[in-house]
Write a protein that holds these residues in place. Structure first.
Motif, PDB file in Angstrom:
ATOM      1  N   ILE A 246      52.968  28.084  58.989  1.00 10.96           N
ATOM      2  CA  ILE A 246      51.732  27.860  59.748  1.00 10.96           C
ATOM      3  C   ILE A 246      50.574  27.618  58.792  1.00 10.96           C
ATOM      4  O   ILE A 246      50.351  28.383  57.852  1.00 10.96           O
ATOM      5  N   GLY A 247      49.809  26.572  59.053  1.00  9.28           N
ATOM      6  CA  GLY A 247      48.546  26.350  58.378  1.00  9.28           C
ATOM      7  C   GLY A 247      47.403  26.675  59.321  1.00  9.28           C
ATOM      8  O   GLY A 247      47.486  26.409  60.521  1.00  9.28           O
ATOM      9  N   MET A 248      46.325  27.268  58.801  1.00  8.67           N
ATOM     10  CA  MET A 248      45.206  27.682  59.634  1.00  8.67           C
ATOM     11  C   MET A 248      43.936  26.958  59.211  1.00  8.67           C
ATOM     12  O   MET A 248      43.602  26.897  58.019  1.00  8.67           O
ATOM     13  N   LEU A 249      43.220  26.434  60.196  1.00  6.25           N
ATOM     14  CA  LEU A 249      41.921  25.818  59.980  1.00  6.25           C
ATOM     15  C   LEU A 249      40.821  26.866  60.108  1.00  6.25           C
ATOM     16  O   LEU A 249      41.070  28.037  60.395  1.00  6.25           O
ATOM     17  N   GLU A 250      39.570  26.422  59.920  1.00  9.27           N
ATOM     18  CA  GLU A 250      38.440  27.321  60.056  1.00  9.27           C
ATOM     19  C   GLU A 250      38.225  27.703  61.524  1.00  9.27           C
ATOM     20  O   GLU A 250      38.619  26.990  62.438  1.00  9.27           O
ATOM     21  N   LEU A 251      37.612  28.842  61.728  1.00  7.06           N
ATOM     22  CA  LEU A 251      37.293  29.318  63.068  1.00  7.06           C
ATOM     23  C   LEU A 251      36.172  28.475  63.667  1.00  7.06           C
ATOM     24  O   LEU A 251      35.181  28.172  62.996  1.00  7.06           O
ATOM     25  N   LYS A 252      36.326  28.087  64.926  1.00  9.39           N
ATOM     26  CA  LYS A 252      35.289  27.364  65.647  1.00  9.39           C
ATOM     27  C   LYS A 252      35.083  27.996  67.019  1.00  9.39           C
ATOM     28  O   LYS A 252      35.912  28.780  67.498  1.00  9.39           O
ATOM     29  N   ASP A 253      33.972  27.631  67.642  1.00  6.60           N
ATOM     30  CA  ASP A 253      33.656  28.115  68.977  1.00  6.60           C
ATOM     31  C   ASP A 253      34.017  27.083  70.030  1.00  6.60           C
ATOM     32  O   ASP A 253      33.544  25.937  69.966  1.00  6.60           O
ATOM     33  N   ASP A 254      34.857  27.453  71.003  1.00  8.03           N
ATOM     34  CA  ASP A 254      34.892  26.724  72.255  1.00  8.03           C
ATOM     35  C   ASP A 254      33.612  27.067  73.014  1.00  8.03           C
ATOM     36  O   ASP A 254      33.151  28.210  72.982  1.00  8.03           O
ATOM     37  N   VAL A 255      33.038  26.097  73.692  1.00  2.25           N
ATOM     38  CA  VAL A 255      31.776  26.328  74.393  1.00  2.25           C
ATOM     39  C   VAL A 255      32.086  26.524  75.873  1.00  2.25           C
ATOM     40  O   VAL A 255      32.281  25.560  76.623  1.00  2.25           O
ATOM     41  N   ASP A 256      32.161  27.782  76.299  1.00  2.88           N
ATOM     42  CA  ASP A 256      32.508  28.116  77.674  1.00  2.88           C
ATOM     43  C   ASP A 256      31.413  28.893  78.396  1.00  2.88           C
ATOM     44  O   ASP A 256      31.370  28.896  79.620  1.00  2.88           O
ATOM     45  N   THR A 257      30.553  29.579  77.647  1.00  2.00           N
ATOM     46  CA  THR A 257      29.533  30.432  78.246  1.00  2.00           C
ATOM     47  C   THR A 257      28.150  29.988  77.790  1.00  2.00           C
ATOM     48  O   THR A 257      28.004  29.199  76.855  1.00  2.00           O
ATOM     49  N   ILE A 258      27.132  30.517  78.428  1.00  2.00           N
ATOM     50  CA  ILE A 258      25.767  30.177  78.045  1.00  2.00           C
ATOM     51  C   ILE A 258      25.474  30.656  76.631  1.00  2.00           C
ATOM     52  O   ILE A 258      24.735  30.002  75.874  1.00  2.00           O
ATOM     53  N   GLU A 259      26.072  31.787  76.221  1.00  2.00           N
ATOM     54  CA  GLU A 259      25.884  32.270  74.851  1.00  2.00           C
ATOM     55  C   GLU A 259      26.499  31.293  73.849  1.00  2.00           C
ATOM     56  O   GLU A 259      25.905  31.017  72.795  1.00  2.00           O
TER      57      GLU A 259
END
Length: 293
Positions: A246-259
């Protein structure tokens, strides 16, 4: 694992041995009340649907532009598909997108079945030509009219063995995915069976698999509680149990909430990535002013 800080696009450093790569973006029609429902509770369903459409169209435009592989990736041939739902709205959605994307519809009862179907559909779609004909593959060069054009100078990188094929999938909830992200994913797939882009909500924004590893990947799509914070951990567990590298990329945000959305708007104010400036402008037109943190 650090969250993505919108790095400027730049070449990656590792040599890869991938040839044909298929990128699929999962998307659905932006009917109010059917997309971004958590955002809709704060912004209203119509505004939330327009935010989703903005993300989708931004990704189609930015990832549909010319893909510039690094020198080490010069044999990579990237093609792109929009994997769409529902089929009844396909014709209407296609009218809003111009570029090097083909379209297919999602098949399956849940997200796992739909992704599994897409991976096999994309893998089966690769040409079954003689291996000797695959030792030199062109770069992907998109013309200004959105069409793909190949130049003779691009047909150069020989391989002693045929390169591997790979299939990538992303969603429409993470508008900061870029060519840089795809290049890094390709890098990882040169050394691993699969690559995952982890999302801060416990899911993932990207999954890529080398086609020869697909028969060992069925457990990645079965018995997963989709839309929960267990998706990533269970996917990694199942991959490890099947001996997958397994290779892992950087953490990102899915945009699901107002925050999530407010955090994205704060980040867009300071990014130097020019392809995100248009996204910021469109969001500012759609949404009420948001004071800086």
């Amino acid at each position: 694992m650090p969250r993505d800080a919108f790095p400027d696009d730049g070449p990656t450093s590792d040599t890869v041995t991938l040839g044909r790569i298929r990128l699929g973006m999962f998307a659905k029609y932006w009917t109010p009340g059917n997309v971004k429902t958590r955002l809709g509770s704060d912004l209203g369903d119509d505004v939330a649907a327009n935010v989703y459409r903005t993300f989708f169209e931004h990704l189609c435009h930015s990832l549909g532009s010319r893909f510039r592989p690094s020198d080490q990736q010069s044999s990579a041939d990237l093609s792109r598909s929009i994997v769409f739902s529902p089929a009844t709205m396909l014709d209407q959605a296609m009218q809003s997108i111009i570029g090097p994307w083909d379209w297919t519809t999602q098949q399956g009862d849940d997200l796992g079945e739909r992704m599994r179907h897409w991976f096999y559909e994309a893998a089966d779609g690769f040409d079954s030509g003689d291996a000797a004909d695959r030792t030199s593959l062109p770069k992907d060069v998109s013309g200004t009219d959105g069409s793909d054009q190949t130049h003779p100078a691009d047909r150069t990188m020989p391989h002693s063995t045929p390169p591997s094929d790979a299939v990538l999938v992303i969603g429409s909830d993470c508008p900061t995915v870029s060519h840089h992200t795809i290049r890094k994913a390709i890098d990882h797939l040169g050394r691993n069976d699969l690559v995952i882009g982890p999302a801060s909500d416990g899911g993932y924004y990207l999954l890529g698999i080398r086609t020869e590893a697909l028969p060992r990947c069925d457990s990645l799509f079965a018995n997963i509680p989709w839309s929960s914070d267990k998706v990533l951990s269970l996917t990694l567990r199942n991959a490890n149990q099947n001996g997958l590298a397994i290779g892992m990329l950087e953490l990102k945000d899915d945009v699901d909430t107002i925050e999530d959305l407010n955090r994205l708007r704060d980040q867009l104010r300071t990014t130097k990535r020019t392809e995100l400036h248009g996204l910021r402008q469109r969001l500012d037109q759609l949404l009420p002013p948001h004071p800086p943190v």
